[in-house]
Design a protein around this motif. Structure first.
Motif, short mmCIF file in Angstrom:
data_model
loop_
_atom_site.label_atom_id
_atom_site.label_comp_id
_atom_site.label_asym_id
_atom_site.label_seq_id
_atom_site.Cartn_x
_atom_site.Cartn_y
_atom_site.Cartn_z
N LYS A 43 0.79 -1.25 -0.05
CA LYS A 43 -0.05 0.16 -0.04
C LYS A 43 0.91 1.21 0.11
O LYS A 43 2.03 1.15 0.17
N GLN A 44 0.24 2.31 -0.22
CA GLN A 44 1.01 3.69 -0.24
C GLN A 44 1.21 4.36 1.30
O GLN A 44 0.01 4.02 2.12
N VAL A 45 2.28 4.72 1.39
CA VAL A 45 2.50 5.21 2.86
C VAL A 45 1.44 6.37 3.12
O VAL A 45 1.49 7.38 2.31
N ASP A 46 0.95 6.51 4.38
CA ASP A 46 0.08 7.61 4.55
C ASP A 46 1.07 8.85 4.64
O ASP A 46 2.00 8.91 5.15
N GLY A 47 0.25 10.08 3.97
CA GLY A 47 1.17 11.32 3.89
C GLY A 47 2.36 11.38 2.88
O GLY A 47 3.01 12.59 2.70
N LYS A 48 2.52 10.12 2.25
CA LYS A 48 3.56 10.31 1.15
C LYS A 48 2.78 10.20 -0.21
O LYS A 48 2.17 9.51 -0.38
N ASP A 49 3.41 11.18 -1.13
CA ASP A 49 2.86 11.16 -2.47
C ASP A 49 3.77 10.57 -3.64
O ASP A 49 5.08 10.71 -3.54
N CYS A 50 3.15 9.78 -4.36
CA CYS A 50 3.82 9.38 -5.45
C CYS A 50 4.31 10.37 -6.62
O CYS A 50 3.57 11.30 -6.69
N LYS A 51 5.30 10.19 -7.02
CA LYS A 51 5.85 11.01 -8.01
C LYS A 51 5.84 10.62 -9.48
O LYS A 51 5.99 11.33 -10.42
N GLY A 52 5.20 9.65 -9.52
CA GLY A 52 4.74 8.87 -10.95
C GLY A 52 5.85 8.51 -11.86
O GLY A 52 5.79 8.33 -12.97
N CYS A 53 7.02 7.98 -11.16
CA CYS A 53 7.97 7.40 -12.05
C CYS A 53 7.61 6.22 -12.46
O CYS A 53 8.42 5.73 -13.51
N GLY A 54 6.95 5.33 -12.09
CA GLY A 54 6.63 4.09 -12.70
C GLY A 54 7.39 2.97 -12.37
O GLY A 54 7.22 1.81 -12.71
N ARG A 55 8.24 3.29 -11.48
CA ARG A 55 9.41 1.95 -11.16
C ARG A 55 8.85 0.99 -10.46
O ARG A 55 8.91 -0.41 -10.93
N CYS A 56 7.91 1.02 -9.67
CA CYS A 56 6.88 0.27 -9.04
C CYS A 56 6.22 -0.70 -9.95
O CYS A 56 6.14 -2.02 -10.15
N TYR A 57 5.65 -0.14 -11.03
CA TYR A 57 4.87 -0.85 -12.12
C TYR A 57 5.74 -1.68 -12.84
O TYR A 57 5.45 -2.94 -13.15
N ILE A 58 6.86 -1.37 -13.20
CA ILE A 58 7.78 -2.01 -14.33
C ILE A 58 8.52 -3.10 -13.41
O ILE A 58 8.40 -4.23 -14.08
N VAL A 59 8.79 -3.12 -12.29
CA VAL A 59 9.51 -4.12 -11.45
C VAL A 59 8.44 -5.12 -11.05
O VAL A 59 8.67 -6.47 -10.63
N CYS A 60 7.02 -4.90 -10.65
CA CYS A 60 6.14 -5.89 -10.37
C CYS A 60 5.97 -6.99 -11.22
O CYS A 60 5.16 -7.11 -12.27
N PRO A 61 6.27 -8.16 -10.81
CA PRO A 61 5.95 -9.37 -11.75
C PRO A 61 4.56 -9.64 -11.84
O PRO A 61 4.45 -10.83 -12.73
N ASP A 62 3.80 -9.32 -10.89
CA ASP A 62 2.25 -10.14 -11.25
C ASP A 62 1.28 -8.96 -11.47
O ASP A 62 0.29 -9.14 -11.78
N CYS A 63 1.95 -7.67 -12.01
CA CYS A 63 0.76 -6.64 -12.44
C CYS A 63 -0.24 -6.28 -11.48
O CYS A 63 -1.24 -5.94 -12.04
N ALA A 64 0.36 -5.93 -10.42
CA ALA A 64 -0.45 -5.86 -9.19
C ALA A 64 -0.62 -4.32 -9.24
O ALA A 64 -1.32 -3.72 -8.19
N ILE A 65 0.23 -3.57 -10.00
CA ILE A 65 0.12 -1.79 -9.91
C ILE A 65 0.06 -1.31 -10.87
O ILE A 65 0.51 -1.66 -12.07
N GLU A 66 -0.66 -0.14 -10.70
CA GLU A 66 -0.72 0.84 -11.74
C GLU A 66 -0.78 2.33 -11.42
O GLU A 66 -1.02 2.49 -10.52
N VAL A 67 0.28 3.04 -12.14
CA VAL A 67 0.36 4.42 -11.68
C VAL A 67 -0.49 5.28 -12.62
O VAL A 67 -0.53 5.35 -13.89
N LEU A 68 -1.34 6.10 -12.14
CA LEU A 68 -2.51 6.99 -12.69
C LEU A 68 -2.03 8.32 -12.35
O LEU A 68 -1.54 8.96 -11.39
N HIS A 69 -1.91 9.00 -13.56
CA HIS A 69 -1.52 10.34 -13.69
C HIS A 69 -2.92 11.32 -13.97
O HIS A 69 -3.40 10.95 -14.94
N ASP A 70 -3.34 12.00 -13.20
CA ASP A 70 -4.35 12.83 -13.25
C ASP A 70 -4.07 14.19 -13.71
O ASP A 70 -3.13 14.48 -13.76
#
Length: 70
Positions: A43-70
């Motif tokens: 999960k995302q840490v409370d109070g910390k903002d995602c910068k949208g770099c997408g590294r988590c998405y790239i390394v996830c072997p199970d496609c469990a993450i998507e980065v959304l840009h609003d």
């Protein structure tokens, strides 16, 4: 200014921790809750903002993450 969010597919997460390890901004952690398979999902840490770099998405072997840009 755009904001970024991380969407987790909790039941896809097998708790490998690759996304946590590769996040350069430290915005991810394991949940204290379990998914349907008995894993502590990420999960995302409370109070910390995602910068949208997408590294988590790239390394996830199970496609469990998507980065959304609003």
């Amino acid at each position: 200014m755009s904001s970024n969010r991380i969407n987790f597919k909790e039941d896809f997460c097998k708790s490998c921790g690759l996304c946590i390890k590769h996040c350069p901004f430290g915005v991810l952690e394991f949940s204290t809750s379990f998914n349907a398979f008995g894993n502590h999902y990420v999960k995302q840490v409370d109070g910390k903002d995602c910068k949208g770099c997408g590294r988590c998405y790239i390394v996830c072997p199970d496609c469990a993450i998507e980065v959304l840009h609003d």
